[in-house]
Design a protein around this motif. Structure first.
Motif, PDB file in Angstrom:
ATOM      1  N   ALA A  27    -141.284  86.052 -33.482  1.00  0.00           N
ATOM      2  CA  ALA A  27    -140.358  87.144 -33.776  1.00  0.00           C
ATOM      3  C   ALA A  27    -138.937  86.673 -33.457  1.00  0.00           C
ATOM      4  O   ALA A  27    -138.723  85.850 -32.563  1.00  0.00           O
ATOM      5  N   LEU A  28    -137.989  87.198 -34.191  1.00  0.00           N
ATOM      6  CA  LEU A  28    -136.593  86.824 -33.976  1.00  0.00           C
ATOM      7  C   LEU A  28    -136.031  87.528 -32.747  1.00  0.00           C
ATOM      8  O   LEU A  28    -136.099  88.751 -32.638  1.00  0.00           O
ATOM      9  N   VAL A  29    -135.469  86.747 -31.832  1.00  0.00           N
ATOM     10  CA  VAL A  29    -134.776  87.302 -30.672  1.00  0.00           C
ATOM     11  C   VAL A  29    -133.326  87.593 -31.015  1.00  0.00           C
ATOM     12  O   VAL A  29    -132.772  88.642 -30.687  1.00  0.00           O
ATOM     13  N   GLY A  30    -132.681  86.659 -31.693  1.00  0.00           N
ATOM     14  CA  GLY A  30    -131.281  86.838 -32.072  1.00  0.00           C
ATOM     15  C   GLY A  30    -130.828  85.666 -32.914  1.00  0.00           C
ATOM     16  O   GLY A  30    -131.444  84.596 -32.916  1.00  0.00           O
ATOM     17  N   ARG A  31    -129.729  85.877 -33.631  1.00  0.00           N
ATOM     18  CA  ARG A  31    -129.213  84.829 -34.507  1.00  0.00           C
ATOM     19  C   ARG A  31    -127.701  84.818 -34.458  1.00  0.00           C
ATOM     20  O   ARG A  31    -127.053  85.857 -34.276  1.00  0.00           O
ATOM     21  N   ASP A  32    -127.121  83.627 -34.609  1.00  0.00           N
ATOM     22  CA  ASP A  32    -125.672  83.481 -34.641  1.00  0.00           C
ATOM     23  C   ASP A  32    -125.302  82.594 -35.829  1.00  0.00           C
ATOM     24  O   ASP A  32    -125.296  81.365 -35.718  1.00  0.00           O
ATOM     25  N   PRO A  33    -125.000  83.207 -36.984  1.00  0.00           N
ATOM     26  CA  PRO A  33    -124.663  82.402 -38.166  1.00  0.00           C
ATOM     27  C   PRO A  33    -123.453  81.505 -37.952  1.00  0.00           C
ATOM     28  O   PRO A  33    -123.353  80.445 -38.591  1.00  0.00           O
ATOM     29  N   ASP A  34    -122.540  81.891 -37.067  1.00  0.00           N
ATOM     30  CA  ASP A  34    -121.308  81.128 -36.889  1.00  0.00           C
ATOM     31  C   ASP A  34    -121.557  79.743 -36.313  1.00  0.00           C
ATOM     32  O   ASP A  34    -120.774  78.815 -36.538  1.00  0.00           O
ATOM     33  N   THR A  35    -122.627  79.578 -35.533  1.00  0.00           N
ATOM     34  CA  THR A  35    -122.988  78.255 -35.013  1.00  0.00           C
ATOM     35  C   THR A  35    -124.318  77.768 -35.579  1.00  0.00           C
ATOM     36  O   THR A  35    -124.796  76.699 -35.202  1.00  0.00           O
ATOM     37  N   ASP A  36    -124.926  78.539 -36.472  1.00  0.00           N
ATOM     38  CA  ASP A  36    -126.192  78.205 -37.118  1.00  0.00           C
ATOM     39  C   ASP A  36    -127.316  78.039 -36.098  1.00  0.00           C
ATOM     40  O   ASP A  36    -128.133  77.122 -36.198  1.00  0.00           O
ATOM     41  N   ILE A  37    -127.377  78.946 -35.126  1.00  0.00           N
ATOM     42  CA  ILE A  37    -128.417  78.909 -34.099  1.00  0.00           C
ATOM     43  C   ILE A  37    -129.187  80.226 -34.115  1.00  0.00           C
ATOM     44  O   ILE A  37    -128.589  81.300 -34.167  1.00  0.00           O
ATOM     45  N   PRO A 106    -134.782  67.223 -47.324  1.00  0.00           N
ATOM     46  CA  PRO A 106    -134.749  68.674 -47.564  1.00  0.00           C
ATOM     47  C   PRO A 106    -135.573  69.399 -46.507  1.00  0.00           C
ATOM     48  O   PRO A 106    -136.632  68.926 -46.091  1.00  0.00           O
ATOM     49  N   ARG A 107    -135.079  70.520 -46.051  1.00  0.00           N
ATOM     50  CA  ARG A 107    -135.734  71.353 -45.038  1.00  0.00           C
ATOM     51  C   ARG A 107    -135.818  70.669 -43.674  1.00  0.00           C
ATOM     52  O   ARG A 107    -136.679  70.998 -42.867  1.00  0.00           O
ATOM     53  N   SER A 108    -134.915  69.719 -43.420  1.00  0.00           N
ATOM     54  CA  SER A 108    -134.917  69.060 -42.109  1.00  0.00           C
ATOM     55  C   SER A 108    -134.036  69.779 -41.100  1.00  0.00           C
ATOM     56  O   SER A 108    -134.021  69.406 -39.928  1.00  0.00           O
ATOM     57  N   SER A 109    -133.305  70.793 -41.532  1.00  0.00           N
ATOM     58  CA  SER A 109    -132.500  71.567 -40.583  1.00  0.00           C
ATOM     59  C   SER A 109    -133.398  72.183 -39.523  1.00  0.00           C
ATOM     60  O   SER A 109    -134.472  72.712 -39.825  1.00  0.00           O
ATOM     61  N   GLY A 110    -132.959  72.109 -38.280  1.00  0.00           N
ATOM     62  CA  GLY A 110    -133.757  72.584 -37.161  1.00  0.00           C
ATOM     63  C   GLY A 110    -134.477  71.462 -36.442  1.00  0.00           C
ATOM     64  O   GLY A 110    -135.076  71.683 -35.383  1.00  0.00           O
ATOM     65  N   SER A 111    -134.428  70.240 -36.994  1.00  0.00           N
ATOM     66  CA  SER A 111    -135.069  69.105 -36.337  1.00  0.00           C
ATOM     67  C   SER A 111    -134.378  68.797 -35.015  1.00  0.00           C
ATOM     68  O   SER A 111    -133.164  68.937 -34.882  1.00  0.00           O
ATOM     69  N   MET A 123    -129.520  69.533 -32.205  1.00  0.00           N
ATOM     70  CA  MET A 123    -130.360  69.993 -33.310  1.00  0.00           C
ATOM     71  C   MET A 123    -129.663  69.693 -34.627  1.00  0.00           C
ATOM     72  O   MET A 123    -128.482  70.015 -34.811  1.00  0.00           O
ATOM     73  N   LEU A 124    -130.384  69.074 -35.543  1.00  0.00           N
ATOM     74  CA  LEU A 124    -129.813  68.723 -36.837  1.00  0.00           C
ATOM     75  C   LEU A 124    -129.676  69.963 -37.711  1.00  0.00           C
ATOM     76  O   LEU A 124    -130.558  70.820 -37.748  1.00  0.00           O
ATOM     77  N   THR A 125    -128.568  70.030 -38.422  1.00  0.00           N
ATOM     78  CA  THR A 125    -128.392  71.092 -39.412  1.00  0.00           C
ATOM     79  C   THR A 125    -127.577  70.580 -40.584  1.00  0.00           C
ATOM     80  O   THR A 125    -126.669  69.758 -40.416  1.00  0.00           O
ATOM     81  N   THR A 126    -127.927  71.062 -41.761  1.00  0.00           N
ATOM     82  CA  THR A 126    -127.123  70.802 -42.954  1.00  0.00           C
ATOM     83  C   THR A 126    -126.374  72.062 -43.372  1.00  0.00           C
ATOM     84  O   THR A 126    -125.791  72.104 -44.450  1.00  0.00           O
ATOM     85  N   ALA A 135    -125.186  67.306 -35.774  1.00  0.00           N
ATOM     86  CA  ALA A 135    -126.060  67.713 -34.681  1.00  0.00           C
ATOM     87  C   ALA A 135    -125.338  68.772 -33.866  1.00  0.00           C
ATOM     88  O   ALA A 135    -124.209  68.539 -33.404  1.00  0.00           O
ATOM     89  N   ILE A 136    -125.941  69.938 -33.732  1.00  0.00           N
ATOM     90  CA  ILE A 136    -125.394  70.959 -32.840  1.00  0.00           C
ATOM     91  C   ILE A 136    -125.681  70.492 -31.421  1.00  0.00           C
ATOM     92  O   ILE A 136    -126.839  70.289 -31.052  1.00  0.00           O
TER      93      ILE A 136
END
Length: 253
Positions: A27-37, A106-111, A123-126, A135-136
C-alpha cells in the motif's frame, strides 16, 4: 519500501517482488513527485538492510540492480557527474546531482544503486531528466522518506508568485547583484495578502538575500504558517512587507 514515484500508478494493491521471489501487495504510504520518491508498506515481510555508502564521486564505478518480472535487471557504469545540491524541474531538492553514465533499461527506475563494496548509494531514476539517468542520493531518500512516513506528503512553502531573476539597478545594489522580479501574483494567495505587487523586486526573505528562485525555495523551507519579513524594491524605494507563508498545493498526477 522506497521506489521511484513516477512508476506508481495506484495507491493500493501495488505488486512487489521480495528477494525470495515471493510476490506481495503493498500500500502507498506517501509520494513526493518533486523528488520522484514514493514509500510503500507491506505486512508480514522483511528484507535485508544495506550499509550506506559515502557520497559518490565523479568517476566511481556503480551497479544498478532492480527486479522486474520475471527476473533481475542489472547495469554497470560510472558516475558521470557528482556535484552539489540540485533542484529538480518539479521544484524538489536533491542533496547532490549524481548523473550516471550507465545503460538504464526500460522500467529500471527504482533500482538500487550500489558502490563497488555493495553499499547503498542511491536509487536510479529516469523520471527527473530527459537525458542521462540520475541517482537520487541516499541522504535525500532518508530525508524525504522520513517525512512521508510521518505525514504522508512533503509540505513546501508557497508564496503564490511567478518570479524571474534580474540584475539589480545600480541604485538598488548593496551587497548583491541580483534579485527576483514578481511577474504574476495569484489572487488571494499569501503574496497578495501580504501586499506584494506585480513588478516588485524581492531581495530578501527572512533576513536572507535572494538572488534567484532557488534562494526563494530555500528561504521558505520549514516556514509554512510563519510570518516572514520580505524586502522588496518598489518604485525606487526599499520596502519591508510581512507575509505569512502558505503551503504549496500538491502537484497534479
Amino acid at each position: 519500501i522506497v521506489t521511484a514515484e513516477h512508476t506508481i500508478r495506484r495507491d493500493d494493491d501495488i505488486p512487489v517482488i521480495l528477494p525470495d521471489r515471493k510476490r506481495v501487495s503493498a500500500a502507498l504510504v506517501g509520494r513526493d513527485p518533486d523528488t520522484d520518491i514514493a514509500v510503500l508498506r507491506i505486512d508480514g515481510a522483511s528484507a535485508p538492510a544495506l550499509a550506506t555508502a559515502p557520497p559518490l564521486r565523479t568517476g566511481e564505478i556503480v551497479l544498478a540492480v532492480g527486479r522486474h518480472a520475471p527476473g533481475v535487471l542489472a547495469a554497470m557504469g560510472i558516475v558521470g557527474t557528482a556535484s552539489g545540491p540540485w533542484k529538480t524541474w518539479r521544484g524538489g531538492q536533491l542533496d547532490s546531482l549524481l548523473r550516471l553514465d550507465i545503460g538504464a533499461y526500460p522500467r529500471s527506475s527504482g533500482s538500487v544503486v550500489i558502490d563497488t563494496q555493495g553499499r547503498f548509494a542511491g536509487m536510479l531514476t529516469t523520471g527527473l531528466t530527459r537525458t542521462a539517468p540520475v541517482a537520487i542520493p541516499a541522504a535525500t531518500i532518508d530525508r524525504i522518506a522520513t517525512e512521508l512516513l510521518a505525514h504522508g506528503r512533503v509540505a513546501r512553502g508557497y508564496l503564490g508568485v511567478g518570479l524571474q531573476p534580474i540584475p539589480l539597478p545600480a541604485a538598488y545594489k548593496r551587497n548583491q547583484r541580483s534579485g527576483v522580479m514578481v511577474l504574476s501574483v495569484e489572487p488571494d494567495g499569501p503574496a497578495e495578502k501580504g501586499g506584494i505587487l506585480l513588478g516588485d523586486i524581492i531581495v530578501e526573505i527572512g533576513g536572507q538575500p535572494v538572488t534567484d528562485t532557488d534562494d526563494v525555495q530555500t528561504a521558505l523551507r520549514g516556514s509554512i504558517a510563519r510570518e516572514l519579513p520580505i524586502v522588496v524594491f518598489r518604485s525606487g524605494q526599499r520596502t519591508e512587507l510581512r507575509v505569512t507563508v502558505g503551503e504549496r498545493p500538491e502537484s497534479p498526477r
